[in-house]
Design an enzyme around this catalytic site. Sequence first.
Site: not given
Ligand code: NDP
Length: 313
Positions: A231, A260, A278
């Site tokens: 994002r 966006e 995106h």
């Molecule tokens: P997941 O929930 O599987 O993974 C998110 C990861 O981020 C986890 O490993 C978590 O690790 C880490 N995380 C969460 N909060 C924090 C924080 N505060 N600091 C550091 N790390 C953090 O999500 P997905 O992989 O399914 O999706 C990730 C994101 O990708 C979505 O939320 C979306 O915004 C974006 N996306 C973008 C797309 C595009 O078209 N460009 C399409 C699809 C998704 P931990 O809990 O260990 O911190």
Amino acid sequence: MKPEILMMGPMHPVCMTALEDAYTIHRYWEADNKTAFLAENGPGIRAVATNGHLGCPEAIITALPKLEIISSYGVGYDAIPVKFAIEHGARITNTPNVLNDAVAEMALGLMLALCRRIPQADAFMREGKWAKGGYPLTGELTDRKVGILGLGRIGKEIAKRCEAFKMTVVYHGRRAQEGVEWQYYGDLEEMARDVDWLVVIAPGSAETKGIVSRKVLEALGPDGAIVNVARGALIDEAAMAELLASGGLGGAALDVFEEEPLPDVTPFLLDNVVLSPHQGSATYKTRAAMGQLVVDNLAAHFAGKPLISEVTE
Ligand code: NDP
């Protein structure tokens, strides 16, 4: 009687057809007077079908006293006030997993485009410049180190693909993950200092807003590059634009932006930047699978079955 659904915007044909068959649809985006529309239809609506961009604002949730479920097309749910919706009695679903491969593929595509200067090479050919001289040499991904910010479902798929490109993978998150052999950094700035590439794929949230600060970008430095497929809000965009223009940051490949669909891309119209609107999950196959999951979650809810992908945070 068919349950009534509020649809926030037009959806993938998979959703439109299936939802029109099973439910009475109220098209929010077509209403001229949104307040009157909600006052008239809100009391009967039991579900909202939306996407990760439009979400479902608090004011709409409040106008739907019988709301039971919000089914969102997209894995990111930062546009949905989750706590508020749950307190209001609504369950929330998203579309995880089915898009992991497409987003990971896009991340690698952006890395290759930026590193091997593929957009510039394409323009060079189209402009008939080859006959006038050779194309400049470029960097390559092989043997470089990549830091994944957010080693979740998609982050892991990106990491695997980076390894296939003979890169060294490290990661940052809120905690080290059990069973993961890639090196963990508890400090993002420290990781940025040690890597050549920083790939941003953590969720948008109050916690992650601006997590890639000026300091992190400076630590990545003139020889470093950033890829954002998460994002826009995760990165300090103004600092990134300034550093890219001054040479303080080597390059950026950006699929997402803070505003966006109308970001001001003027500061990013630079030779060391690749831009994309995106497109992470935007393939025929993946978008159809996401649409099907929206439909299946709603069907499960109204059949009294367990939801397939419920957001429980
Ligand atoms: P997941 O929930 O599987 O993974 C998110 C990861 O981020 C986890 O490993 C978590 O690790 C880490 N995380 C969460 N909060 C924090 C924080 N505060 N600091 C550091 N790390 C953090 O999500 P997905 O992989 O399914 O999706 C990730 C994101 O990708 C979505 O939320 C979306 O915004 C974006 N996306 C973008 C797309 C595009 O078209 N460009 C399409 C699809 C998704 P931990 O809990 O260990 O911190």
